[in-house]
Scaffold this motif. Structure first.
Motif, PDB file in Angstrom:
ATOM      1  N   LYS A   1       1.057  -2.759  -6.531  1.00  7.85           N
ATOM      2  CA  LYS A   1       1.151  -1.501  -5.779  1.00  7.85           C
ATOM      3  C   LYS A   1      -0.223  -0.838  -5.739  1.00  7.85           C
ATOM      4  N   ILE A   2      -0.756  -0.651  -4.540  1.00  9.52           N
ATOM      5  CA  ILE A   2      -2.111  -0.177  -4.326  1.00  9.52           C
ATOM      6  C   ILE A   2      -2.098   1.229  -3.750  1.00  9.52           C
ATOM      7  N   GLY A   3      -2.934   2.107  -4.314  1.00 12.71           N
ATOM      8  CA  GLY A   3      -3.021   3.466  -3.793  1.00 12.71           C
ATOM      9  C   GLY A   3      -4.324   4.139  -4.184  1.00 12.71           C
ATOM     10  N   PHE A   4      -4.674   5.187  -3.434  1.00 11.76           N
ATOM     11  CA  PHE A   4      -5.866   5.988  -3.706  1.00 11.76           C
ATOM     12  C   PHE A   4      -5.408   7.333  -4.292  1.00 11.76           C
TER      13      PHE A   4
ATOM     14  N   PHE B   1       0.840  -1.192   0.000  1.00 13.26           N
ATOM     15  CA  PHE B   1       0.000   0.000   0.000  1.00 13.26           C
ATOM     16  C   PHE B   1       0.877   1.245   0.000  1.00 13.26           C
ATOM     17  N   SER B   2       0.576   2.154  -0.903  1.00 18.28           N
ATOM     18  CA  SER B   2       1.371   3.377  -1.018  1.00 18.28           C
ATOM     19  C   SER B   2       1.336   4.167   0.285  1.00 18.28           C
TER      20      SER B   2
ATOM     21  N   GLY C   1     -19.108   7.585 -11.004  1.00 20.48           N
ATOM     22  CA  GLY C   1     -18.408   7.551 -12.289  1.00 20.48           C
ATOM     23  C   GLY C   1     -17.427   6.394 -12.309  1.00 20.48           C
ATOM     24  N   ILE C   2     -16.146   6.694 -12.493  1.00 20.66           N
ATOM     25  CA  ILE C   2     -15.107   5.667 -12.491  1.00 20.66           C
ATOM     26  C   ILE C   2     -14.628   5.454 -11.057  1.00 20.66           C
ATOM     27  N   LEU C   3     -14.674   4.214 -10.613  1.00 22.65           N
ATOM     28  CA  LEU C   3     -14.337   3.892  -9.230  1.00 22.65           C
ATOM     29  C   LEU C   3     -12.864   3.557  -9.039  1.00 22.65           C
ATOM     30  N   ALA C   4     -12.292   2.836  -9.995  1.00 25.26           N
ATOM     31  CA  ALA C   4     -10.906   2.364  -9.867  1.00 25.26           C
ATOM     32  C   ALA C   4     -10.448   1.851 -11.219  1.00 25.26           C
ATOM     33  N   HIS C   5      -9.148   1.601 -11.341  1.00 26.15           N
ATOM     34  CA  HIS C   5      -8.626   0.910 -12.520  1.00 26.15           C
ATOM     35  C   HIS C   5      -7.322   0.219 -12.160  1.00 26.15           C
ATOM     36  N   SER C   6      -7.038  -0.820 -12.913  1.00 19.59           N
ATOM     37  CA  SER C   6      -5.765  -1.521 -12.771  1.00 19.59           C
ATOM     38  C   SER C   6      -5.325  -1.923 -14.167  1.00 19.59           C
ATOM     39  N   PHE C   7      -4.186  -2.573 -14.251  1.00 20.33           N
ATOM     40  CA  PHE C   7      -3.594  -2.841 -15.552  1.00 20.33           C
ATOM     41  C   PHE C   7      -3.267  -4.325 -15.689  1.00 20.33           C
ATOM     42  N   SER C   8      -3.103  -4.747 -16.924  1.00 20.85           N
ATOM     43  CA  SER C   8      -2.846  -6.162 -17.193  1.00 20.85           C
ATOM     44  C   SER C   8      -1.455  -6.566 -16.715  1.00 20.85           C
TER      45      SER C   8
ATOM     46  N   SER D   1       2.050  -5.347 -14.929  1.00 22.30           N
ATOM     47  CA  SER D   1       2.159  -3.972 -14.455  1.00 22.30           C
ATOM     48  C   SER D   1       2.065  -3.887 -12.939  1.00 22.30           C
ATOM     49  N   GLY D   2       1.010  -4.460 -12.376  1.00 21.64           N
ATOM     50  CA  GLY D   2       0.838  -4.442 -10.929  1.00 21.64           C
ATOM     51  C   GLY D   2       0.262  -3.152 -10.372  1.00 21.64           C
ATOM     52  N   LYS D   3      -0.075  -2.189 -11.217  1.00 19.85           N
ATOM     53  CA  LYS D   3      -0.620  -0.911 -10.728  1.00 19.85           C
ATOM     54  C   LYS D   3      -2.114  -1.059 -10.426  1.00 19.85           C
ATOM     55  N   PHE D   4      -2.499  -0.654  -9.237  1.00 15.58           N
ATOM     56  CA  PHE D   4      -3.880  -0.748  -8.776  1.00 15.58           C
ATOM     57  C   PHE D   4      -4.246   0.588  -8.141  1.00 15.58           C
ATOM     58  N   HIS D   5      -5.088   1.368  -8.830  1.00 14.91           N
ATOM     59  CA  HIS D   5      -5.438   2.707  -8.386  1.00 14.91           C
ATOM     60  C   HIS D   5      -6.933   2.816  -8.100  1.00 14.91           C
TER      61      HIS D   5
END
Length: 357
Positions: free
Chosen positions: A211-214, A166-167, A230-237, A240-244
């Motif tokens: 890696k998780i962050g708000f 968590f960031s 609207g848009i709640l969150a996004h992550s990548f394939s 990448s490991g990015k979870f926003h």
């Protein structure tokens, strides 16, 4: 209290959204969900207004504000066009009709080509920010799961361990860190129960696989957040490991404690985005956790057969998992709630039979 449908406030609200759009940045602009900046007390009023304006619009219609609908379908990959196409006009043209047909087919709606009630309801639903522009679903019996292009996965020896962190600089204060961590621990364990992948919280965020962050607004990844709902969150394939997650949301871990009508269940969103991190794109199956939208105050944390078959196609099965155990668990839950489950038992049995054909 609902205002009369002809109340002048509706016109003022609509003009406000049309003429006060945020300036464009280098990032891909988020779609303008028509109600996203409204306060909690006026969301229902604007929904009523939105339906009255656009309901049953079809090819050839000219409706003020239709350009926002075009931007929505363009953002999520349904509306593509040549350089000369005018996305800013309010004409329901052939490209928009084609986009709506694709959207309805993709998300399991009745395919009408017009802005019917169910389609408008889906457009208004808060959702994941990952576009739906992936190839058509894998159609084989009851299998509808979708992969990212190239079918990426974490390329490590099975069984594998992925770490998450968590960031320290991008968290929210409305929930305790312990509550946030518990919600994510549950979400990761949901996927770990069906595949031979273990998820462990890393001691050092900088070295974590995931890696998780708000974050708020434009946060540097080309996919800006848009405020409440609207848009709640996004992550990548992978890998990448990015979870926003959008820091503006009213995140909840217990709806008995958080009473807001726009509260969003953190565990449900976490389960969905972890699916993306593992390599699954959006599913057209409404009961799947990989379906792109989630209503406020909705909890959706149980994997469907479609979710499980999709992720196991990438990583194989957890040795301790069987579909029969999933079926038994579903039946027990239904009995505990005193619900009728015969039809569900029949449906899942048919799915299991089809999967072995």
């Amino acid at each position: 209290m609902l205002l009369p449908s002809n109340h002048p406030l509706y016109s003022l609200l609509f003009l406000f959204f049309l003429h006060n759009l945020p300036p464009y940045t280098a990032a891909r602009p988020a779609p303008e969900f028509p109600w996203k900046q409204l306060t909690e007390t006026t969301v229902n009023n604007y929904h009523h207004y939105f339906y009255n304006r656009f309901l049953n619009s079809r090819r050839g219609s000219h409706v003020s504000g239709l350009s926002e609908i075009k931007r929505y379908f363009h953002h999520f990959g349904y509306l593509t066009f040549e350089a000369h196409y005018n996305i800013s006009d309010d004409i329901f043209d052939a490209p928009l009709e084609s986009a709506i047909l694709h959207y309805q087919s993709k998300l399991g709606l009745q395919v009408t080509g017009k802005l019917d009630f169910d389609t408008l309801t889906q457009v208004l639903s808060p959702r994941c920010g990952v576009p739906d522009k992936q190839p058509s679903p894998t159609l084989h019996a009851t299998k509808n799961y979708v992969f990212f292009p190239g079918k990426p996965r974490w390329a490590r020896r099975i069984p594998m361990t992925l770490t998450y962190g968590f960031s320290p600089d991008n968290m929210i204060r409305s929930l305790s860190l312990s509550d946030i961590k518990e919600a994510f621990k549950l979400a990761f364990s949901t996927w770990a129960s069906v595949i031979p992948v273990n998820f462990v919280e890393a001691d050092d965020y900088g070295f974590a696989d995931i890696k998780i962050g708000f974050y708020s607004g434009d946060h540097g990844d080309g996919e800006p957040f848009d405020g409440v709902l609207g848009i709640l969150a996004h992550s990548f394939s992978p890998e990448s490991g990015k979870f926003h997650l959008d820091a503006a949301e009213t995140w909840a871990v217990d709806f008995e404690v958080e009473k807001s009508s726009v509260a969003v269940d953190l565990e449900s969103v976490a389960v969905h985005e972890i699916g993306h991190l593992l390599g699954l794109s959006h599913s057209p199956v409404k009961g799947a956790v990989m379906y792109p939208s989630l209503k406020p105050r909705e909890k959706k944390v149980e994997l469907s057969v479609d979710d499980i078959q999709g992720v196991q196609s990438l990583y194989g099965s957890n040795p301790n998992f069987t579909f029969s155990s999933l079926l038994e668990s579903d039946i027990s839950a239904n009995r505990a709630a005193d619900l009728r489950f015969e039809s569900s038992l029949w449906a899942i049995s048919m799915i299991l039979a089809a999967s072995f054909l």
